[in-house]
Design a protein around this motif. Structure first.
Motif, short mmCIF file in Angstrom:
data_model
loop_
_atom_site.label_atom_id
_atom_site.label_comp_id
_atom_site.label_asym_id
_atom_site.label_seq_id
_atom_site.Cartn_x
_atom_site.Cartn_y
_atom_site.Cartn_z
N VAL A 42 13.83 -6.65 -13.34
CA VAL A 42 12.81 -5.59 -12.84
C VAL A 42 13.16 -5.31 -11.48
O VAL A 42 13.54 -5.87 -10.63
N TYR A 43 13.11 -3.53 -11.63
CA TYR A 43 13.17 -3.05 -10.12
C TYR A 43 11.75 -2.46 -9.80
O TYR A 43 10.98 -1.78 -10.58
N HIS A 44 11.22 -2.97 -8.69
CA HIS A 44 9.66 -2.66 -8.65
C HIS A 44 9.75 -1.55 -7.50
O HIS A 44 9.83 -1.74 -6.28
N ALA A 45 9.44 -0.17 -7.80
CA ALA A 45 9.55 0.89 -7.16
C ALA A 45 8.12 1.23 -6.62
O ALA A 45 7.89 2.45 -6.16
N ALA A 46 7.17 0.89 -7.74
CA ALA A 46 5.83 1.49 -7.60
C ALA A 46 5.33 0.98 -6.26
O ALA A 46 5.17 -0.07 -5.84
N ALA A 47 4.69 2.05 -5.58
CA ALA A 47 4.06 1.69 -4.12
C ALA A 47 3.61 3.10 -3.82
O ALA A 47 3.99 4.22 -4.08
N TYR A 48 2.40 2.96 -2.83
CA TYR A 48 1.87 4.14 -2.33
C TYR A 48 2.80 4.30 -0.95
O TYR A 48 2.82 3.31 -0.08
N LYS A 49 3.64 5.43 -0.64
CA LYS A 49 4.37 5.52 0.38
C LYS A 49 4.12 6.38 1.55
O LYS A 49 4.85 6.68 2.71
N HIS A 50 3.10 7.53 1.38
CA HIS A 50 2.61 8.42 2.31
C HIS A 50 1.93 7.89 3.40
O HIS A 50 0.50 7.57 3.18
N VAL A 51 2.56 7.62 4.61
CA VAL A 51 1.82 6.99 5.63
C VAL A 51 0.40 7.76 5.90
O VAL A 51 -0.71 6.77 6.12
N PRO A 52 0.02 8.77 6.34
CA PRO A 52 -1.36 9.28 6.39
C PRO A 52 -2.14 9.23 5.31
O PRO A 52 -3.24 8.61 5.44
N MET A 53 -1.50 9.19 4.24
CA MET A 53 -2.64 8.89 2.98
C MET A 53 -3.02 7.54 2.88
O MET A 53 -4.14 7.43 2.60
N VAL A 54 -2.18 6.63 2.86
CA VAL A 54 -2.62 5.38 3.01
C VAL A 54 -3.39 4.81 4.30
O VAL A 54 -4.34 4.16 4.15
N GLU A 55 -3.23 5.49 5.41
CA GLU A 55 -4.02 5.43 6.31
C GLU A 55 -5.42 5.66 6.17
O GLU A 55 -6.56 5.28 6.69
N HIS A 56 -5.70 6.85 5.26
CA HIS A 56 -6.90 7.40 5.09
C HIS A 56 -7.46 6.62 3.68
O HIS A 56 -8.72 6.85 3.76
N ASN A 57 -6.91 5.68 3.08
CA ASN A 57 -7.17 5.30 1.82
C ASN A 57 -6.78 3.55 2.05
O ASN A 57 -5.83 3.22 1.13
N VAL A 58 -7.33 2.75 2.93
CA VAL A 58 -6.37 1.73 3.29
C VAL A 58 -6.68 0.75 2.15
O VAL A 58 -5.60 -0.10 1.76
N VAL A 59 -7.76 0.62 1.56
CA VAL A 59 -7.95 -0.50 0.52
C VAL A 59 -7.09 -0.25 -0.82
O VAL A 59 -6.42 -1.15 -1.27
N GLU A 60 -6.92 1.14 -1.11
CA GLU A 60 -6.23 1.28 -2.29
C GLU A 60 -4.69 1.21 -2.01
O GLU A 60 -3.90 0.80 -2.74
N GLY A 61 -4.13 1.52 -0.67
CA GLY A 61 -3.04 1.33 -0.18
C GLY A 61 -2.60 -0.17 -0.34
O GLY A 61 -1.54 -0.50 -0.83
N VAL A 62 -3.53 -1.02 0.03
CA VAL A 62 -3.25 -2.53 0.16
C VAL A 62 -3.18 -3.15 -1.54
O VAL A 62 -2.51 -3.72 -1.77
#
Length: 629
Positions: free
Chosen positions: A361-381
């Motif tokens: 398994v190569y696990h590449a799935a992630a949210y990577k856009h810094v400002p977007m995750v800052e504005h959507n903390v719970v979903e990013g985590v």
């Protein structure tokens, strides 16, 4: 007159061509007899008139059959002129046969003379029209200089000679043996003559045809050329032309990789194949920038099956279609299985892993856009931490042999939630590696990749095309860059070297100041920077301020405890980690905070974890701040 002829309908053009040929054939026969007899006073007979009529009719029928009236005169090629010669040969044979059978009593040598007079009268107007049209189109096309008078440069010059967009004007070449010579009518100049050439001829574009020149040499050359306010273009690479991905005349903007990249170390085939060849491989986030390239690289290593897991339907469809084409192109016959799904559904993941007996398994799935995750903390985590945890637990339960996490340099002393969540994901895998040994876990950490979604390079290109300004967050911000193919190959090779719980770090080369990158891209477009010193410039650089959670510079290592590996571009870091009970306790508390949507508690738990998270300012989460109003 020539414009009226060129703009006439196809049927009108065919009628004009046919009428001209009906007129020109008797004239050619007359000239042949006049040349044979040495006088223009030719005694004619009824038999001769009949011979002319038969020759005209059969010749025009032959021309129709040979497609000469279907060919567009302005685009006639050597093949069309060969067909014309064949048609005139038929015409001469008809003339000879008719004169014998009627009989018209003409000298036999006049038939041979007729072949040449007919070719002159029928071919010359066609050549003339083609030449005039070519000159008219070339007058509107833009002159370009070709840098490189080798095979690629010569092929490019030939291709552009029939292009309406560009007109090859001259060659530049470093080889003294080629300088001052002429190739296909184009003079070869020394690079030292470039400035004079530009001043005299007002050329604004130069096309690179450098063949297999190293990236480092290309980089030095491009930077030197950019100083001349030239728009630097490049011809497609030889492999792209051979594979059919591009045509030689399809010149394009210089790849920014040529400015930022470095010569790649040849990938080791044994490491590329170790975890893929003949195995069942699954890639999460298969439709993303890194995930899709991992899919391409994995497919070329011929796994037994390649399984794509992706949440976005269109992204999954797009990469599946591309991989199927690669499959056919290289006759790989690898089964490709596309699975729609989220990495946050552990039961779904375990079912997929068990059903297909996944081994790697190569696990590449992630949210990577810094400002977007800052504005959507719970979903990013949720996606970055728990998506990794659930995927890893599913891999253990299903007996997956190897699990490779794609991490980021933003996980090192993070100043944002995205980086902290990725460091937390690393801690989860490190703890799981200690808890059990059946599934081998490792992670690969690297910086920005060129051309990824959210990359500054496509953004800058778009801003330059729109006339600016180019937006840069801070004059001192720097970043590491690597090409997506190189990063993906190194990820696969590093994953193959893992022994359990390893944190691999890729050698990203020298960091790049983003403002310098912006300035280079402006110069490479043949434009100038607008500034206080140069208010008449074309493109302004505008500083917008650091975005939420953004750092001036990124690091790849938390401490100094780093060791080399058997690969010169891959290092391994020995970094702090937790036991599984400690990690599990932290995950449970983090899960509860996410479930109750307590954003501040989520931030506090990330700060509590040994992730060296250094929170910057107030949390900009949209929902949290909207709820405070």
């Amino acid at each position: 007159m020539i414009h009226l002829l060129l703009n006439a309908s196809r049927s009108t053009k065919r009628f004009i061509a046919l009428s001209y040929d009906v007129f020109a054939i008797p004239v050619a026969m007359y000239l042949a007899l006049a040349l044979r007899h040495g006088t223009f006073s030719i005694k004619t007979t009824e038999a001769m008139y009949l011979m002319v009529a038969i020759t005209v009719i059969i010749t025009t029928v032959a021309f129709v059959k040979l497609g000469l009236y279907r060919a567009v005169v302005r685009f006639m090629t050597s093949k069309a002129f060969s067909a014309l010669a064949l048609g005139i040969g038929v015409s001469a044979l008809t003339m000879a046969t008719a004169s014998f059978l009627i009989p018209a009593n003409i000298p036999r040598s006049s038939v041979i003379i007729y072949f040449f007079t007919a070719f002159a009268l029928l071919g010359t107007p066609r050549l003339f029209i083609r030449s005039v049209v070519t000159q008219l189109s070339k007058a509107k096309s833009e002159p370009v200089i070709i840098y490189g008078a080798g095979q690629q440069g010569i092929a490019l010059a030939q291709a552009l000679s029939s292009s309406n967009q560009f007109r090859p004007f001259a060659f530049i070449d470093d080889d003294p043996k080629k300088q001052k010579s002429s190739i296909h009518g184009l003079k070869v100049y020394s690079p030292l003559n470039l400035s004079d050439l530009l001043e005299q001829q007002h050329v604004k574009k130069i096309v690179l045809a450098l063949g297999r020149t190293s990236i480092q040499q290309r980089k030095l050359l491009i930077e030197k050329l950019a100083e001349n306010n030239l728009e630097v273009l490049t011809a497609p690479s030889v492999p792209d032309i051979i594979s059919g991905k591009a045509r030689i005349e399809e010149v394009r903007e210089v790849d920014i990789e040529d400015l930022l990249g470095r010569d790649q170390v040849d990938a080791r085939a044994d490491l590329l194949q170790e975890s893929i060849h003949g195995k069942i491989v699954l890639i999460t986030g298969a439709g993303g920038s890194i995930g899709s390239e991992l899919c391409r690289q994995a497919l070329l290593q011929q796994p037994e099956k390649l399984i794509l897991l992706e949440l976005n339907e269109y992204s999954l469809y797009a990469i599946e279609q591309e991989l199927q084409q690669l499959n056919e192109q290289y006759q790989l016959n690898v089964p490709i299985i596309s699975i729609l799904g989220s990495v946050q559904k552990q039961n779904r993941l375990e079912t997929v892993f068990r059903t297909f007996k996944v081994q790697t398994v190569y696990h590449a799935a992630a949210y990577k856009h810094v400002p977007m995750v800052e504005h959507n903390v719970v979903e990013g985590v949720r996606n970055n931490v728990f998506g990794t945890w659930y995927c890893a637990e599913a891999a253990i339960a299903a007996g997956v042999e190897r699990f490779v996490l794609i991490s980021t340099d933003k996980a090192v002393r993070p100043t944002n939630v995205m980086g902290a969540s990725k460091r937390m994901a690393e801690l989860v895998l490190q703890a799981l590696a200690k808890r059990q040994t059946d599934t081998l876990f490792c992670m690969v950490r690297f910086g920005n990749v060129l051309g990824s979604s959210g990359s500054v390079v496509p953004l800058f290109r778009k801003q330059i095309k729109n006339g600016g300004p180019i937006t840069v967050t801070h004059p001192d911000i720097i970043r590491y860059f690597m090409t997506i193919p190189e990063a993906s190959q190194l990820v696969i090779q590093a994953g193959a070297m893992g022994k359990g719980g390893d944190v691999f770090v890729l050698d990203m080369g020298e960091p790049v100041r983003i403002v310098d990158l912006a300035k280079k891209m402006i110069r490479l477009s043949g434009l100038t920077e607008r500034s206080l010193k140069n208010p008449q410039g074309d493109i302004e650089i505008l500083f917008t301020g650091l975005r939420p959670g953004e750092k001036l510079y990124e690091e790849l290592l938390i401490g100094d405890n780093v060791e080399g590996t058997e690969h010169p571009r891959i290092m391994t870091a020995n970094e702090v980690h937790l036991t599984w009970p400690e990690t599990h306790n932290l995950l449970n508390r983090l899960d509860k905070a996410c479930h109750e949507f307590k954003v501040e508690d989520v931030i506090s738990l990330l700060l509590e974890a040994p992730a060296a998270y250094n929170k910057q300012g107030e949390c900009p989460d949209w929902v949290l701040n909207a709820g405070r109003v």
